[in-house]
Design an enzyme around this catalytic site. Structure first.
Site, mmCIF file in Angstrom:
data_model
loop_
_atom_site.group_PDB
_atom_site.id
_atom_site.type_symbol
_atom_site.label_atom_id
_atom_site.label_comp_id
_atom_site.label_asym_id
_atom_site.label_seq_id
_atom_site.Cartn_x
_atom_site.Cartn_y
_atom_site.Cartn_z
ATOM 1 N N HIS A 1 3.828 -5.837 -1.103
ATOM 2 C CA HIS A 1 2.944 -4.907 -0.805
ATOM 3 C C HIS A 1 2.865 -4.053 0.305
ATOM 4 O O HIS A 1 2.561 -3.482 0.470
ATOM 5 C CB HIS A 1 1.706 -5.791 -0.610
ATOM 6 C CG HIS A 1 0.004 -5.056 -0.793
ATOM 7 N ND1 HIS A 1 -0.063 -4.517 -1.812
ATOM 8 C CD2 HIS A 1 -0.403 -4.587 0.249
ATOM 9 C CE1 HIS A 1 -1.303 -4.014 -1.382
ATOM 10 N NE2 HIS A 1 -1.427 -3.795 0.117
ATOM 11 N N GLU A 2 3.228 -4.877 1.178
ATOM 12 C CA GLU A 2 2.580 -4.471 3.216
ATOM 13 C C GLU A 2 3.877 -4.211 2.923
ATOM 14 O O GLU A 2 4.635 -3.159 3.993
ATOM 15 C CB GLU A 2 2.856 -6.181 3.345
ATOM 16 C CG GLU A 2 1.478 -6.714 3.559
ATOM 17 C CD GLU A 2 0.576 -5.979 3.301
ATOM 18 O OE1 GLU A 2 0.364 -5.052 4.446
ATOM 19 O OE2 GLU A 2 -0.721 -6.365 3.215
ATOM 20 N N HIS B 1 3.914 0.113 2.590
ATOM 21 C CA HIS B 1 3.039 0.249 3.214
ATOM 22 C C HIS B 1 3.443 1.220 4.249
ATOM 23 O O HIS B 1 3.508 1.560 4.763
ATOM 24 C CB HIS B 1 1.932 -0.394 3.197
ATOM 25 C CG HIS B 1 -0.034 -0.557 2.660
ATOM 26 N ND1 HIS B 1 -0.552 0.567 2.915
ATOM 27 C CD2 HIS B 1 -0.082 -2.105 2.737
ATOM 28 C CE1 HIS B 1 -1.154 -0.303 1.960
ATOM 29 N NE2 HIS B 1 -1.272 -1.884 1.838
ATOM 30 N N HIS C 1 6.037 3.931 3.004
ATOM 31 C CA HIS C 1 5.114 4.799 2.321
ATOM 32 C C HIS C 1 5.406 5.513 4.186
ATOM 33 O O HIS C 1 5.230 6.704 5.073
ATOM 34 C CB HIS C 1 4.105 4.326 2.629
ATOM 35 C CG HIS C 1 2.795 5.604 2.457
ATOM 36 N ND1 HIS C 1 1.794 5.559 1.611
ATOM 37 C CD2 HIS C 1 3.431 7.259 2.076
ATOM 38 C CE1 HIS C 1 1.449 6.989 1.111
ATOM 39 N NE2 HIS C 1 2.600 8.072 1.880
#
Length: 600
Positions: free
Chosen positions: A386-387, A390, A393
């Site tokens: 998940h991190e 981020h 991105h």
């Protein structure tokens, strides 16, 4: 005092010396920024003197913003790694003060810019070709022209920001510092004082009496303070309704969503789709009731995992798994992942004083750092991917956009991270051969979906209802809030409110209700991510290429147009229906596994 981090292996800590080589370098930059901010005060009143003046002032503002951002990131991460160190508490305060000073110095910018005519704007663009690089930046400002007040009025509102933030800050102090929860017995008969940190862990207990005790102890405490919490929430709602009204918006929701150029239809489409699919949640809860073997499912039974299988793996195993899963995006993405994992972008392990939870941080001129508090379990593998979503991105955006567009809308922030989670689920389901493990992975996915799309949409529906109620003159008493929340909870979960007395107080503990129409984005982001992950895993190479274009786009276009590059129309409910279709397919599979006894 001994360093709380001295026992950690350096390779598992982030390397903040890549931001500033030393604290002295940071302090030198802070002093320089103070001086330059003082010098910038003379810019007020001259923004539109000429095309050259507009360009120079814009570039000075953006340069100072960029450098302050870097200063802030260093201070906040130094503080987060050990919040007991007074020096870095002070650093963070100094960085926050710089931001406040920056806002004050450049408070003239928007009101002055808004006086520009279309003819003058077009003439400036022709006269100074470098202004063309800021065309979308200026266009976004002009779109909000009707909602920007005079400079004096904006300064008055800015000066009252501490007063406006009072309700949220009071909630934070009450909820984190002052309130004390009771002591209960854990599964081993030990006394445990309930905290925000251990509450969900207790609610996941296999022992139903522990879940019930934790649930009743926590919410009876909120019952005791319900009137104070109602007052802080009501004040926060009034503040946002007031600010929306004086800025000529029809509602606080319109104001909040206009900031990200999102039409209110996106919010309405979400809630309509979720309400249409509530029978799926009720079906999942019926299955939960069956697996747990209870006569009547209660709200304190919603969190405990249905699986008895513990899929544990250590951090290094998780890195290898994450690298393998994320290779689907191709070489460029994989190269950045390896860089993040090997060049100390991540602060991995728990230490005394470290900020809890996990996040991806950094600024335009730094690595996209990650903070974890690693535990050897499946949830933490999901947190890692998940991190990393981020951070990748952020990396793709910063590598492909100038600073002015080198970030991305908060509306899109959760999509890349949750797409990674969904791709991980697809990969795990493809690999698994043992039915008990398959059951655990499906259960994890369905619980994540329930906790994000259904739960956050429930929050969004409650939030909009209280803003509308205040706008219509309704006093937000604790009785009003309790009844509204209890009714909504009963609708969403299909569990009678008479049988779940304490859940009516849950609204009091939710910090998201102070974030001004933020929470709906968790739901839209998760649904879009589910849709995208399915296309990436089962679609064409072009689907991956379009997705990477979305990661690169940053703020170079409006959020809905950016996500459209990846193939999602978020004003249409098709992406939501597709997400619910995946949920239903996996629920059907879990039901079949329960029939076979795979959960035992």
């Amino acid at each position: 005092m001994a360093d709380n981090r001295s026992h950690l292996d350096e390779k598992y800590t982030w390397d903040l010396s890549t931001i500033f080589a030393s604290d002295q370098e940071w302090e030198k930059e802070v002093d320089l920024l103070k001086t330059e901010l003082d010098n910038a005060q003379g810019l007020a009143g001259h923004l539109l003197d000429s095309a050259k003046s507009l360009l120079e002032t814009t570039e000075i503002e953006l340069d100072l913003s960029r450098r302050i951002e870097k200063v802030y990131v260093y201070a906040s991460m130094k503080n987060d790694q050990d919040t007991t160190v007074a020096k870095y508490q002070e650093y963070q305060s100094k960085a926050s003060a710089l931001y406040a000073k920056f806002s004050e110095v450049f408070s003239f910018y928007e009101p002055e810019f808004m006086t520009i005519s279309q003819e003058q704007f077009e003439a400036f663009l022709k006269e100074e070709e470098k202004l063309e690089g800021y065309h979308h930046f200026f266009e976004k400002l002009l779109k909000n022209k009707d909602h920007v007040l005079s400079q004096v009025e904006e300064e008055l509102l800015a000066g009252a920001s501490e007063i406006f933030n009072g309700a949220e800050e009071t909630f934070g102090l009450l909820d984190n510092a002052d309130i004390q929860f009771p002591i209960i017995k854990d599964e081993d008969g030990n006394d445990v004082e309930i905290t925000h940190g251990n509450f969900i862990h207790l609610m996941e207990s296999k022992d139903r009496s522990v879940r019930q005790a934790a649930y009743e102890a926590l919410y009876s405490t909120y019952e005791q303070f319900q009137h104070t919490y109602a007052k802080t929430l009501q004040t926060n709602v009034k503040v946002n309704n007031f600010k929306a009204r004086v800025h000529h918006y029809e509602s606080a929701r319109q104001a909040a969503m206009s900031a990200n150029f999102i039409p209110e239809k996106v919010y309405e489409t979400l809630l309509e789709a979720v309400n249409r699919h509530l029978p799926l949640l009720h079906r999942y809860l019926e299955l939960r009731k069956k697996v747990l073997g209870v006569d009547s499912l209660k709200m304190y039974d919603v969190y405990t995992p249905l699986s008895q299988t513990d899929l544990s793996l250590n951090y290094d195993q998780a890195l290898a798994k994450a690298e393998k899963v994320l290779a689907i995006f191709g070489k460029e993405y994989s190269d950045y992942v390896r860089q993040a994992f090997s060049e100390r972008w991540i602060d991995v392990h728990v230490n005394k004083g470290k900020r809890s939870g996990a996040y991806s941080g950094g600024s335009y001129d730094t690595n996209a750092f990650m903070l974890l508090n690693w535990q050897d379990n499946l949830d933490n593998l999901y947190t890692l991917v998940h991190e990393t979503g981020h951070s990748l991105h952020s990396t793709f955006t910063r590598k492909n956009q100038p600073y002015v567009y080198g970030d991305y809308s908060i509306f899109l922030a959760e999509i890349a991270s949750t797409t990674n989670e969904n791709i991980l689920t697809e990969e795990l389901l493809k690999e698994v051969t043992v039915e008990k493990e398959r059951f655990a992975i499906l259960n994890n996915y369905l619980d994540g979906f329930r906790g994000t799309i259904f739960r956050q949409s429930q929050f969004a529906e409650f939030e909009h209802a209280i803003y509308q109620a205040d706008q219509n003159g309704q006093v937000l008493t604790s009785d009003f809030l309790n009844n509204l929340y209890a009714d909504l909870n009963a609708k969403y979960y299909g569990l009678a409110k008479e049988d779940n007395y304490y859940i009516q107080y849950e609204w009091a503990r939710i910090p998201h209700f102070y974030y001004n129409y933020y929470v709906y984005q968790y739901s839209t982001g998760f649904a879009a991510a589910s849709y995208l992950a399915n296309k990436i895993v089962h679609g064409q190479q072009s689907d991956i290429d379009h997705y990477l274009d979305y990661l690169r786009a940053g703020n170079s276009d409006y959020p809905l147009d950016v996500i459209a590059k990846a193939g999602v129309d978020m004003t249409n409910d098709a992406y939501l229906d597709a997400a619910f279709k995946v949920f239903e397919e996996r629920l059907t599979e879990l039901e079949a596994l329960v029939e076979k006894g795979a959960h035992l």
